[in-house]
Design an enzyme around this catalytic site. Structure first.
Site, PDB file in Angstrom:
ATOM      1  N   PHE A   9       0.817  -1.208   0.000  1.00  0.00           N
ATOM      2  CA  PHE A   9       0.000   0.000   0.000  1.00  0.00           C
ATOM      3  C   PHE A   9       0.854   1.263   0.000  1.00  0.00           C
ATOM      4  CE2 PHE A   9      -3.184  -2.948   1.524  1.00  0.00           C
ATOM      5  CZ  PHE A   9      -4.387  -2.439   1.025  1.00  0.00           C
ATOM      6  N   ASP A  10       0.499   2.175  -0.887  1.00  0.00           N
ATOM      7  CA  ASP A  10       1.006   3.539  -0.810  1.00  0.00           C
ATOM      8  C   ASP A  10       0.349   4.202   0.403  1.00  0.00           C
ATOM      9  OD1 ASP A  10       2.208   6.011  -1.698  1.00  0.00           O
ATOM     10  OD2 ASP A  10       0.258   6.584  -2.485  1.00  0.00           O
ATOM     11  N   VAL A  11       0.838   5.388   0.787  1.00  0.00           N
ATOM     12  CA  VAL A  11       0.267   6.090   1.950  1.00  0.00           C
ATOM     13  C   VAL A  11      -0.582   7.284   1.535  1.00  0.00           C
ATOM     14  CG1 VAL A  11       0.770   7.380   4.070  1.00  0.00           C
ATOM     15  CG2 VAL A  11       2.118   5.360   3.482  1.00  0.00           C
TER      16      VAL A  11
END
Length: 232
Positions: A9-11
């Site tokens: 996951f990106d943030v």
């Protein structure tokens, strides 16, 4: 079980709302420095910042150059001379205090953590991103957090993904999916590295680029339906 076991996951604008955090940090920073800014100035800063991030992703400038010059470059256009490095320090101080969720982010991550191996992959600042994830109570749900500053590489560089892959136990590209909002960073990086990609099109914009993700969602909770369709 589903096809995927590992979710990356990106943030920013995937788990945490960066626009809200950025605007709050900018407001506090400029007030502290007694600089009266207009919407035009903010908009121009964001254009310059976006352009510099794309240059960083292409390896044309360093993270230090991006961070230490973006405010100076933007404000100079309006006749304001500032110390870019000092303003960056202020900005990061206030940014790390903001951890507004993207809609359903906490609930989705908490649910997925029971069934998948979750990891963070971010191009942000290590101390800032770690604090935001901890304050948002998201950090405990991830097996590890990989941030460009600590890896020495950035998305979409294959070296960033190689660094991540080497540090995940029993890693299998065929069982890995990356989820992120950036076509040029998350999706391009995932495609170049041979893993499946899910574009979180949070702003519901048209993809006119040559970067074609495997999947596209507009709401984070749509991940449940997507993953359930991958039953094997």
């Amino acid at each position: 079980m589903t096809k995927y076991e590992i979710l990356l996951f990106d943030v920013d604008d995937t788990l945490l709302d960066f626009d809200l955090a950025e605007n709050a940090a900018l407001d506090r920073m400029f007030k502290e420095e007694n600089i009266a800014v207009t919407q035009e100035m903010i908009a121009r800063y964001k254009e310059i910042n976006e352009s510099m991030w794309r240059a960083f992703e292409r390896g044309e400038i360093t993270k230090n150059t991006l961070h230490n010059t973006r405010f100076a470059v933007a404000l100079k256009e309006f006749g304001i001379e500032v110390d870019g490095a000092y303003f960056e320090t202020l900005f990061q101080k206030y940014l790390c205090e903001a951890h507004h969720y993207v809609e359903d982010a906490y609930e989705v991550i908490a649910q997925l953590a029971d069934h998948y191996h979750l990891y963070v992959v971010s191009n942000g600042v290590t101390a800032t991103q770690n604090k935001r994830l901890v304050d948002a109570k998201l950090a405990p749900h991830f097996k590890d957090i990989f941030i460009s500053e600590q890896t020495g590489y950035q998305k979409p560089m294959p070296a960033f993904f190689d660094y991540v892959f080497e540090r995940i136990d029993d890693f299998d590209k065929d069982k890995t999916l990356i989820i992120g909002d950036s076509l040029t960073s998350d999706i391009k990086g995932g495609l170049q590295s041979g893993i499946d990609t899910c574009w979180f099109n949070i702003r519901n914009i048209e993809n006119t680029s040559e970067i074609k993700p495997h999947y596209e969602i507009n709401k984070l909770h749509d991940l449940h339906e997507l993953l359930n369709k991958q039953l094997v």
